[in-house]
Motif scaffolding. Structure first.
Motif, PDB file in Angstrom:
ATOM      1  N   PRO A 204      43.357  12.452  60.301  1.00  0.00           N
ATOM      2  CA  PRO A 204      44.147  13.497  60.956  1.00  0.00           C
ATOM      3  C   PRO A 204      43.248  14.659  61.386  1.00  0.00           C
ATOM      4  N   MET A 205      43.375  15.082  62.636  1.00  0.00           N
ATOM      5  CA  MET A 205      42.532  16.153  63.167  1.00  0.00           C
ATOM      6  C   MET A 205      43.391  17.259  63.760  1.00  0.00           C
ATOM      7  N   ALA A 206      43.131  18.487  63.358  1.00  0.00           N
ATOM      8  CA  ALA A 206      43.828  19.645  63.911  1.00  0.00           C
ATOM      9  C   ALA A 206      43.265  19.932  65.294  1.00  0.00           C
ATOM     10  N   GLY A 207      44.123  19.793  66.313  1.00  0.00           N
ATOM     11  CA  GLY A 207      43.697  20.023  67.686  1.00  0.00           C
ATOM     12  C   GLY A 207      44.065  21.417  68.152  1.00  0.00           C
ATOM     13  N   GLY A 208      45.218  21.559  68.775  1.00  0.00           N
ATOM     14  CA  GLY A 208      45.647  22.860  69.271  1.00  0.00           C
ATOM     15  C   GLY A 208      47.011  22.750  69.907  1.00  0.00           C
ATOM     16  N   PRO A 209      47.444  23.791  70.633  1.00  0.00           N
ATOM     17  CA  PRO A 209      48.720  23.723  71.340  1.00  0.00           C
ATOM     18  C   PRO A 209      48.749  22.536  72.297  1.00  0.00           C
ATOM     19  N   GLN A 210      49.905  21.948  72.487  1.00  0.00           N
ATOM     20  CA  GLN A 210      50.031  20.700  73.230  1.00  0.00           C
ATOM     21  C   GLN A 210      49.409  20.766  74.619  1.00  0.00           C
ATOM     22  N   SER A 211      49.549  21.888  75.298  1.00  0.00           N
ATOM     23  CA  SER A 211      49.037  22.006  76.664  1.00  0.00           C
ATOM     24  C   SER A 211      47.634  22.612  76.718  1.00  0.00           C
ATOM     25  N   GLY A 212      47.025  22.841  75.546  1.00  0.00           N
ATOM     26  CA  GLY A 212      45.732  23.503  75.501  1.00  0.00           C
ATOM     27  C   GLY A 212      44.555  22.547  75.640  1.00  0.00           C
ATOM     28  N   GLN A 213      43.371  23.142  75.763  1.00  0.00           N
ATOM     29  CA  GLN A 213      42.180  22.344  75.978  1.00  0.00           C
ATOM     30  C   GLN A 213      41.733  21.604  74.721  1.00  0.00           C
ATOM     31  N   TYR A 214      41.908  22.214  73.541  1.00  0.00           N
ATOM     32  CA  TYR A 214      41.558  21.499  72.307  1.00  0.00           C
ATOM     33  C   TYR A 214      42.368  20.210  72.196  1.00  0.00           C
ATOM     34  N   ALA A 215      43.656  20.293  72.521  1.00  0.00           N
ATOM     35  CA  ALA A 215      44.508  19.109  72.454  1.00  0.00           C
ATOM     36  C   ALA A 215      44.035  18.052  73.443  1.00  0.00           C
ATOM     37  N   SER A 216      43.644  18.482  74.633  1.00  0.00           N
ATOM     38  CA  SER A 216      43.151  17.558  75.652  1.00  0.00           C
ATOM     39  C   SER A 216      41.871  16.873  75.198  1.00  0.00           C
ATOM     40  N   PHE A 217      40.948  17.651  74.632  1.00  0.00           N
ATOM     41  CA  PHE A 217      39.700  17.070  74.129  1.00  0.00           C
ATOM     42  C   PHE A 217      39.983  16.116  72.972  1.00  0.00           C
ATOM     43  N   ALA A 218      40.882  16.523  72.080  1.00  0.00           N
ATOM     44  CA  ALA A 218      41.205  15.693  70.921  1.00  0.00           C
ATOM     45  C   ALA A 218      41.800  14.355  71.347  1.00  0.00           C
ATOM     46  N   ARG A 219      42.639  14.366  72.378  1.00  0.00           N
ATOM     47  CA  ARG A 219      43.216  13.111  72.869  1.00  0.00           C
ATOM     48  C   ARG A 219      42.129  12.198  73.434  1.00  0.00           C
ATOM     49  N   ALA A 220      41.215  12.770  74.208  1.00  0.00           N
ATOM     50  CA  ALA A 220      40.129  11.969  74.775  1.00  0.00           C
ATOM     51  C   ALA A 220      39.221  11.423  73.674  1.00  0.00           C
ATOM     52  N   MET A 221      38.927  12.247  72.681  1.00  0.00           N
ATOM     53  CA  MET A 221      38.103  11.812  71.550  1.00  0.00           C
ATOM     54  C   MET A 221      38.781  10.680  70.796  1.00  0.00           C
ATOM     55  N   SER A 222      40.073  10.823  70.562  1.00  0.00           N
ATOM     56  CA  SER A 222      40.827   9.799  69.840  1.00  0.00           C
ATOM     57  C   SER A 222      40.811   8.481  70.604  1.00  0.00           C
ATOM     58  N   ALA A 223      41.045   8.550  71.915  1.00  0.00           N
ATOM     59  CA  ALA A 223      41.084   7.329  72.725  1.00  0.00           C
ATOM     60  C   ALA A 223      39.720   6.651  72.764  1.00  0.00           C
ATOM     61  N   GLY A 224      38.654   7.456  72.885  1.00  0.00           N
ATOM     62  CA  GLY A 224      37.319   6.888  72.941  1.00  0.00           C
ATOM     63  C   GLY A 224      36.900   6.239  71.638  1.00  0.00           C
ATOM     64  N   LEU A 225      37.173   6.896  70.520  1.00  0.00           N
ATOM     65  CA  LEU A 225      36.787   6.346  69.219  1.00  0.00           C
ATOM     66  C   LEU A 225      37.638   5.141  68.840  1.00  0.00           C
ATOM     67  N   LEU A 226      38.897   5.123  69.309  1.00  0.00           N
ATOM     68  CA  LEU A 226      39.755   3.982  69.006  1.00  0.00           C
ATOM     69  C   LEU A 226      39.173   2.704  69.601  1.00  0.00           C
ATOM     70  N   GLU A 227      38.535   2.812  70.752  1.00  0.00           N
ATOM     71  CA  GLU A 227      37.896   1.650  71.369  1.00  0.00           C
ATOM     72  C   GLU A 227      36.739   1.127  70.519  1.00  0.00           C
ATOM     73  N   GLN A 228      36.218   1.974  69.632  1.00  0.00           N
ATOM     74  CA  GLN A 228      35.137   1.567  68.740  1.00  0.00           C
ATOM     75  C   GLN A 228      35.636   1.252  67.329  1.00  0.00           C
ATOM     76  N   GLY A 229      36.953   1.215  67.164  1.00  0.00           N
ATOM     77  CA  GLY A 229      37.520   0.832  65.879  1.00  0.00           C
ATOM     78  C   GLY A 229      37.752   1.969  64.909  1.00  0.00           C
ATOM     79  N   MET A 230      37.617   3.216  65.358  1.00  0.00           N
ATOM     80  CA  MET A 230      37.832   4.367  64.480  1.00  0.00           C
ATOM     81  C   MET A 230      39.073   5.116  64.932  1.00  0.00           C
ATOM     82  N   LYS A 231      39.967   5.403  63.988  1.00  0.00           N
ATOM     83  CA  LYS A 231      41.239   6.043  64.305  1.00  0.00           C
ATOM     84  C   LYS A 231      41.196   7.528  63.964  1.00  0.00           C
ATOM     85  N   VAL A 232      41.354   8.357  64.967  1.00  0.00           N
ATOM     86  CA  VAL A 232      41.491   9.801  64.796  1.00  0.00           C
ATOM     87  C   VAL A 232      42.841  10.198  65.372  1.00  0.00           C
ATOM     88  N   GLN A 233      43.637  10.887  64.566  1.00  0.00           N
ATOM     89  CA  GLN A 233      45.004  11.230  64.966  1.00  0.00           C
ATOM     90  C   GLN A 233      45.103  12.726  65.278  1.00  0.00           C
TER      91      GLN A 233
END
Length: 494
Positions: A204-233
């Protein structure tokens, strides 16, 4: 039937013919590239117009059209488009009106002369006195968060690990030796249980407000790492200060926050004075710079931070690290909350809307550039950035470890023809001692292996990750696992 086909064809041709001709489109695009980059950096190799559409966001009484195109750009000299200190992907995307997914050919570590970059871009034109004038590039929409998958039980793996560990206990040892074995076995089993649980359920990772940049980065990070078998929520939070408190309480295992705010947390100062020092806080890496943006309308008479006195401004959301930094920015320029006609605490999207409607005179936001919301707002009305005073920047660097003087590269936003003097902090990925050294080593290694995936998953800021800048502006101790991973990522010395 033939008549219907003919009508449809004529309609299509009419739609494609709206707006400027090919020569004007090429000239406008070259001009935008030259505003952002040195004239010998990039050249326009090919340009194909792909159609047009009416701009539904055009101001009342103004006729606007979106022109879509495919372009190939040739790199004319070696250049690192992920650099923090020179025009890069941010300036390129702003100039082309492209979304992150619409740009390809960016190489991690830098591009070489002769490389080709490809872009699906767009420019907005308005009709004036029978001519078409370029306005600003079209914005883009951030991707949606990936849905977490179901987790499976770790019971069988844990039982097997316990059995293996017990078989390591030698016989015939004394009480002291057995106590050491017992303590270490318990610690190891806790680590095994934690790692297996995190492997299955995710981090579990604390991102930020739904429309904010931290949330956007966190989503991209999660999607990229998931392709490598690592789950970040990624989790929606109130912002950087809230993230640090969630990490300290154990509600999350990873967090994003500003480097200056993280320093206050580890030292028990500023907003964390009552809580005391967070001695377990550790940095995993510095990710990308977050410059201070002080925005006014382009038609405003305001030219400096001091001119904001007596005006209506927004300083960001409560609970955000950005707001805490904004107050420090004002104080460094001799301004206090009582010096304003109105001091509002809005998120960036709300503040930009109020600025457009002339309900605000300015706003302050600490955010990676180019910020999606600022780019999108530039389509509706012209914005201008105010520089910070040099003495104030020097004072803030001393008062706020983790901050540094920064020149926002020209072309980061439409109409920005010169570099802008401001202050920046680093966006940090943070954890604490709950994560083992090996876990962190694997996580950081995989994070920095994401290259073109950042643009594919909608993050401009992700392209700025590099081992060279991973320790820049930390302000907090580095996790031992991150230190090992970053040492492996450094190129060998010649």
């Amino acid at each position: 039937m033939r008549r219907l086909l003919a009508i449809a064809l004529l309609a299509l041709l009419a739609a494609c013919s709206r707006g400027p001709d090919q020569a004007s489109l090429e000239a406008d695009l070259r001009q935008r590239l030259e505003q952002a980059f040195a004239t010998d950096s990039l050249s326009l190799a090919t340009l194909q117009r792909r159609g047009s559409a009416s701009d539904v966001n055009a101001p009342d009484g103004e006729k606007r059209v979106l022109i879509y195109f495919d372009a190939e750009l040739r790199v004319e000299r070696d250049q690192d488009f992920g650099s923090w200190d020179s025009p890069g992907v941010a300036s390129l995307i702003s100039a082309l009106g492209a979304g992150p997914r619409g740009l390809s050919g960016i190489e991690s570590g830098g591009n070489q002369r002769g490389d080709l970059l490809r872009a699906h871009g767009s420019l907005i034109y308005r009709e004036q006195d029978g001519a078409w004038l370029a306005v600003v590039p079209q914005g883009f929409t951030a991707p949606r968060a990936p849905q977490p998958s179901n987790a499976s039980s770790t019971r069988e793996s844990l039982v097997l690990a316990i059995g293996t560990a017990l078989n390591l206990s030698p016989g015939g040892t004394g009480s002291t030796e057995r106590q050491i074995i017992s303590d270490e076995l318990e610690r190891s089993l806790n680590n095994i249980q934690g790692r297996l649980s995190r492997l299955q359920h995710g981090y579990p990772m604390a991102g930020g407000p739904q429309s904010g940049q931290y949330a956007s980065f966190a989503r991209a990070m999660s999607a990229g790492l998931l392709e490598q078998g690592m789950k970040v929520q990624p989790l929606t939070t109130e912002g950087g200060l809230d993230n640090l408190r969630l990490l300290r309480s154990g509600e999350v295992l990873l967090a994003l926050s500003q480097s200056d705010a993280a320093h206050f947390a580890v030292s028990g100062a500023g907003p964390f004075e009552d809580a005391g020092p967070d001695r377990d806080l550790r940095a995993l890496a510095s990710l990308y710079p977050e410059p201070v943006h002080v925005l006014v309308r382009a038609d405003s008479t305001l030219r400096s931070i001091a001119d904001l006195r007596g005006k209506r401004i927004s300083i960001g959301l409560p609970g955000s690290a950005s707001q805490h930094t904004a107050l420090a920015i004002l104080a460094a320029h001799g301004l206090q909350p009582g010096d304003f006609a109105e001091l509002r605490r809005l998120d960036l999207q709300q503040a930009l809307g109020a600025l457009r409607e002339r309900q605000l005179d300015g706003l302050i936001q600490v955010i990676g550039s180019p910020a999606d919301n600022i780019r999108a707002a530039s389509e509706a009305f012209a914005l201008r950035l105010l520089p910070l005073d040099g003495d104030a920047i020097s004072r803030l660097q001393q008062e706020r470890p983790g901050s540094f003087a920064y020149q926002l590269p020209r072309g980061s936003y439409p109409g920005q023809t010169e570099p802008l003097a401001t202050l920046a902090v680093s966006s940090l990925l943070l954890a604490n001692q709950q994560l083992t050294g090996r876990e962190v080593e694997l996580l950081v290694g995989q994070l920095f292996s994401l290259k073109e995936q950042w643009l594919q998953h909608g993050s401009i800021q992700g392209t700025q990750l590099s081992a060279d800048n991973a320790l820049r502006g930390l302000g907090v101790p580095l996790h031992e696992g991150a230190e090992k991973a970053l040492q492996k990522l450094k190129p060998p010395r010649p």
